[in-house]
Design a protein around this motif. Structure first.
Motif, PDB file in Angstrom:
ATOM      1  N   PHE A 234       0.828  -1.202   0.000  1.00  0.00           N
ATOM      2  CA  PHE A 234       0.000   0.000   0.000  1.00  0.00           C
ATOM      3  C   PHE A 234       0.866   1.256   0.000  1.00  0.00           C
ATOM      4  CE2 PHE A 234      -3.296   2.884   0.872  1.00  0.00           C
ATOM      5  CZ  PHE A 234      -2.886   3.731   1.898  1.00  0.00           C
ATOM      6  N   LEU A 235       0.494   2.220  -0.850  1.00  0.00           N
ATOM      7  CA  LEU A 235       1.220   3.490  -0.908  1.00  0.00           C
ATOM      8  C   LEU A 235       0.402   4.636  -0.330  1.00  0.00           C
ATOM      9  CD1 LEU A 235       2.829   3.473  -4.465  1.00  0.00           C
ATOM     10  CD2 LEU A 235       4.022   3.367  -2.281  1.00  0.00           C
ATOM     11  N   ILE A 236      -0.780   4.854  -0.906  1.00  0.00           N
ATOM     12  CA  ILE A 236      -1.556   6.030  -0.539  1.00  0.00           C
ATOM     13  C   ILE A 236      -2.994   5.814  -1.003  1.00  0.00           C
ATOM     14  CG2 ILE A 236      -1.071   7.275  -2.706  1.00  0.00           C
ATOM     15  CD1 ILE A 236      -0.750   9.829  -0.951  1.00  0.00           C
ATOM     16  N   SER A 237      -3.932   6.446  -0.319  1.00  0.00           N
ATOM     17  CA  SER A 237      -5.334   6.318  -0.696  1.00  0.00           C
ATOM     18  C   SER A 237      -5.995   7.685  -0.696  1.00  0.00           C
ATOM     19  CB  SER A 237      -6.053   5.386   0.282  1.00  0.00           C
ATOM     20  OG  SER A 237      -6.042   5.923   1.600  1.00  0.00           O
ATOM     21  N   ILE A 238      -7.198   7.737  -1.261  1.00  0.00           N
ATOM     22  CA  ILE A 238      -7.957   8.975  -1.270  1.00  0.00           C
ATOM     23  C   ILE A 238      -9.443   8.646  -1.305  1.00  0.00           C
ATOM     24  CG2 ILE A 238      -7.882   9.225  -3.800  1.00  0.00           C
ATOM     25  CD1 ILE A 238      -7.617  12.300  -3.271  1.00  0.00           C
ATOM     26  N   SER A 239     -10.196   9.368  -0.517  1.00  0.00           N
ATOM     27  CA  SER A 239     -11.644   9.244  -0.511  1.00  0.00           C
ATOM     28  C   SER A 239     -12.220  10.195  -1.546  1.00  0.00           C
ATOM     29  CB  SER A 239     -12.169   9.593   0.880  1.00  0.00           C
ATOM     30  OG  SER A 239     -13.558   9.808   0.848  1.00  0.00           O
ATOM     31  N   SER A 240     -13.413   9.889  -2.027  1.00  0.00           N
ATOM     32  CA  SER A 240     -14.023  10.719  -3.066  1.00  0.00           C
ATOM     33  C   SER A 240     -14.425  12.106  -2.567  1.00  0.00           C
ATOM     34  CB  SER A 240     -15.246  10.009  -3.656  1.00  0.00           C
ATOM     35  OG  SER A 240     -16.200   9.749  -2.650  1.00  0.00           O
ATOM     36  N   ILE A 241     -14.383  12.320  -1.254  1.00  0.00           N
ATOM     37  CA  ILE A 241     -14.722  13.646  -0.750  1.00  0.00           C
ATOM     38  C   ILE A 241     -13.533  14.606  -0.849  1.00  0.00           C
ATOM     39  CG2 ILE A 241     -16.499  12.757   0.797  1.00  0.00           C
ATOM     40  CD1 ILE A 241     -14.533  13.116   3.111  1.00  0.00           C
ATOM     41  N   LYS A 242     -12.377  14.063  -1.222  1.00  0.00           N
ATOM     42  CA  LYS A 242     -11.185  14.892  -1.367  1.00  0.00           C
ATOM     43  C   LYS A 242     -10.748  14.909  -2.820  1.00  0.00           C
ATOM     44  CE  LYS A 242      -9.251  14.077   3.225  1.00  0.00           C
ATOM     45  NZ  LYS A 242      -8.044  13.668   3.965  1.00  0.00           N
ATOM     46  N   ASP A 243      -9.896  15.872  -3.167  1.00  0.00           N
ATOM     47  CA  ASP A 243      -9.320  15.861  -4.505  1.00  0.00           C
ATOM     48  C   ASP A 243      -7.800  15.732  -4.485  1.00  0.00           C
ATOM     49  OD1 ASP A 243     -10.026  19.437  -4.904  1.00  0.00           O
ATOM     50  OD2 ASP A 243      -8.575  18.378  -3.649  1.00  0.00           O
ATOM     51  N   LYS A 244      -7.238  15.688  -3.291  1.00  0.00           N
ATOM     52  CA  LYS A 244      -5.781  15.557  -3.191  1.00  0.00           C
ATOM     53  C   LYS A 244      -5.426  14.955  -1.840  1.00  0.00           C
ATOM     54  CE  LYS A 244      -1.622  18.465  -2.980  1.00  0.00           C
ATOM     55  NZ  LYS A 244      -1.115  19.870  -3.053  1.00  0.00           N
ATOM     56  N   ASN A 245      -4.430  14.079  -1.871  1.00  0.00           N
ATOM     57  CA  ASN A 245      -3.886  13.562  -0.627  1.00  0.00           C
ATOM     58  C   ASN A 245      -2.390  13.395  -0.811  1.00  0.00           C
ATOM     59  OD1 ASN A 245      -3.795  12.586   1.993  1.00  0.00           O
ATOM     60  ND2 ASN A 245      -4.217  10.478   1.400  1.00  0.00           N
ATOM     61  N   GLU A 246      -1.642  13.811   0.192  1.00  0.00           N
ATOM     62  CA  GLU A 246      -0.188  13.848   0.071  1.00  0.00           C
ATOM     63  C   GLU A 246       0.450  13.081   1.219  1.00  0.00           C
ATOM     64  OE1 GLU A 246       1.067  17.842  -0.366  1.00  0.00           O
ATOM     65  OE2 GLU A 246       3.189  17.370  -0.571  1.00  0.00           O
ATOM     66  N   ASP A 247       1.494  12.324   0.898  1.00  0.00           N
ATOM     67  CA  ASP A 247       2.225  11.593   1.930  1.00  0.00           C
ATOM     68  C   ASP A 247       3.680  11.519   1.502  1.00  0.00           C
ATOM     69  OD1 ASP A 247       1.960   8.258   3.473  1.00  0.00           O
ATOM     70  OD2 ASP A 247       3.221   9.998   3.918  1.00  0.00           O
ATOM     71  N   GLY A 248       4.481  12.420   2.020  1.00  0.00           N
ATOM     72  CA  GLY A 248       5.895  12.432   1.658  1.00  0.00           C
ATOM     73  C   GLY A 248       6.084  12.733   0.182  1.00  0.00           C
ATOM     74  N   ARG A 249       6.781  11.829  -0.509  1.00  0.00           N
ATOM     75  CA  ARG A 249       7.045  12.041  -1.939  1.00  0.00           C
ATOM     76  C   ARG A 249       5.849  11.683  -2.830  1.00  0.00           C
ATOM     77  NH1 ARG A 249      10.434   8.913  -4.369  1.00  0.00           N
ATOM     78  NH2 ARG A 249      10.370   7.199  -2.864  1.00  0.00           N
ATOM     79  N   PHE A 250       4.807  11.130  -2.239  1.00  0.00           N
ATOM     80  CA  PHE A 250       3.662  10.633  -3.002  1.00  0.00           C
ATOM     81  C   PHE A 250       2.447  11.539  -2.823  1.00  0.00           C
ATOM     82  CE2 PHE A 250       5.704   6.675  -4.042  1.00  0.00           C
ATOM     83  CZ  PHE A 250       6.544   6.420  -2.976  1.00  0.00           C
ATOM     84  N   THR A 251       1.850  11.916  -3.961  1.00  0.00           N
ATOM     85  CA  THR A 251       0.616  12.692  -3.933  1.00  0.00           C
ATOM     86  C   THR A 251      -0.372  12.058  -4.903  1.00  0.00           C
ATOM     87  OG1 THR A 251       1.858  14.725  -3.500  1.00  0.00           O
ATOM     88  CG2 THR A 251      -0.419  14.972  -4.251  1.00  0.00           C
ATOM     89  N   VAL A 252      -1.600  11.877  -4.447  1.00  0.00           N
ATOM     90  CA  VAL A 252      -2.635  11.366  -5.330  1.00  0.00           C
ATOM     91  C   VAL A 252      -3.638  12.479  -5.574  1.00  0.00           C
ATOM     92  CG1 VAL A 252      -3.872  10.319  -3.370  1.00  0.00           C
ATOM     93  CG2 VAL A 252      -4.375   9.570  -5.698  1.00  0.00           C
ATOM     94  N   PHE A 253      -4.010  12.641  -6.838  1.00  0.00           N
ATOM     95  CA  PHE A 253      -5.003  13.625  -7.249  1.00  0.00           C
ATOM     96  C   PHE A 253      -6.217  12.891  -7.801  1.00  0.00           C
ATOM     97  CE2 PHE A 253      -2.470  17.445  -6.904  1.00  0.00           C
ATOM     98  CZ  PHE A 253      -1.159  16.988  -7.042  1.00  0.00           C
ATOM     99  N   LEU A 254      -7.394  13.371  -7.429  1.00  0.00           N
ATOM    100  CA  LEU A 254      -8.627  12.765  -7.903  1.00  0.00           C
ATOM    101  C   LEU A 254      -9.478  13.815  -8.613  1.00  0.00           C
ATOM    102  CD1 LEU A 254     -10.680  10.426  -8.048  1.00  0.00           C
ATOM    103  CD2 LEU A 254     -11.507  11.141  -5.791  1.00  0.00           C
ATOM    104  N   ASN A 255      -9.858  13.530  -9.848  1.00  0.00           N
ATOM    105  CA  ASN A 255     -10.743  14.405 -10.619  1.00  0.00           C
ATOM    106  C   ASN A 255     -12.022  13.610 -10.894  1.00  0.00           C
ATOM    107  OD1 ASN A 255     -12.155  15.763 -12.647  1.00  0.00           O
ATOM    108  ND2 ASN A 255     -10.291  16.559 -13.585  1.00  0.00           N
ATOM    109  N   LYS A 256     -13.014  13.832 -10.039  1.00  0.00           N
ATOM    110  CA  LYS A 256     -14.241  13.024 -10.118  1.00  0.00           C
ATOM    111  C   LYS A 256     -15.003  13.260 -11.402  1.00  0.00           C
ATOM    112  CE  LYS A 256     -15.842  14.196  -6.049  1.00  0.00           C
ATOM    113  NZ  LYS A 256     -14.654  14.777  -5.379  1.00  0.00           N
TER     114      LYS A 256
END
Lengths: 113, 114
Positions: free
Chosen positions: A46-68
């Motif tokens: 596992f690296l990183i997760s994001i819920s649909s209520i967010k559009d960005k989540n960051e953890d150190g060098r890893f960032t996930v972006f969500l465009n619903k």
């Protein structure tokens, strides 16, 4: 019916630069998304997760972006390191949690020195 | 990955034999999931279990496959009368609970049917 698609089977990036891995989904009921990293002959990590209520989540060098609206998510790794070379899977769930994940086919990331 | 234990790591079976794959979840985790990965594909959900209960088996083939998670001991994925198409990596994962919890995978069991 591939509900989660990773259209790039492979990606090559120079060490120190940004790696951007993309993932598209079709099921509008998906509300939780995860990224996993996998080395050969090992289980996904596992690296990183994001819920649909967010559009960005960051953890150190890893960032996930969500465009619903586009049903698209991306994983940014910066700066990229040789140890990041692996297969990356995105996964989605329609149950507000991580059970019954639907995985993409994976993208093989190679970091070049 | 640390904590979810799968065995055997590699298993070779002849067509028609039975395969049993075992999974011990991480300490404190009561939810177990089985996924299968065919060559060059992503992981596919098979079954979700809690202690002594099958919660969702919508990804399990209708025949020859069964799973259990007894009160004591590991979860077991059982494949009867294996065929060559069953050759795959089988991954077990576990989580503490439901909503918002991440699942953590074991290192997998590679089944080869000859």
């Amino acid at each position: 019916d591939q509900q989660v698609k990773q259209n790039s089977p492979s990606l090559s990036v120079q060490e120190g630069r940004i790696s951007i891995l993309n993932c598209d989904y079709t099921n509008s009921m998906f509300d939780y998304f995860l990224w996993y990293k996998k080395y050969p002959a090992e289980g996904p990590t596992f690296l990183i997760s994001i819920s649909s209520i967010k559009d960005k989540n960051e953890d150190g060098r890893f960032t996930v972006f969500l465009n619903k609206s586009a049903k698209h998510l991306s994983l940014h790794i910066v700066p990229s390191q040789p140890g990041d070379s692996a297969v990356y899977f995105c996964a989605a769930s329609a149950q507000q949690g991580a059970q019954k994940l639907v995985f993409g086919q994976g993208t093989r990331l190679t970091i070049n020195p | 990955n640390a904590g979810v234990m799968q065995n055997p790591r590699h298993l070779v079976r002849r067509r028609g034999q039975e395969a049993r794959l075992r999974c011990s979840p991480m300490k404190g985790h009561s939810h177990v999931y089985w996924y299968r990965q065919l060559p060059e594909e992503g992981l596919k959900f098979m079954v979700y279990l809690q202690k002594e209960n099958i919660i969702d088996e919508s990804g399990m083939p209708k025949e020859r496959f069964s799973a259990e998670f007894p009160k004591e001991g590991p979860s077991i994925l059982r494949i009867q009368q294996v065929v060559r198409g069953d050759s795959a990596a089988y991954f077990c994962a576990s989580s503490r609970g439901l909503s918002g919890n991440t699942i953590y995978f074991g290192e997998g069991s590679w089944l080869t049917v000859v």
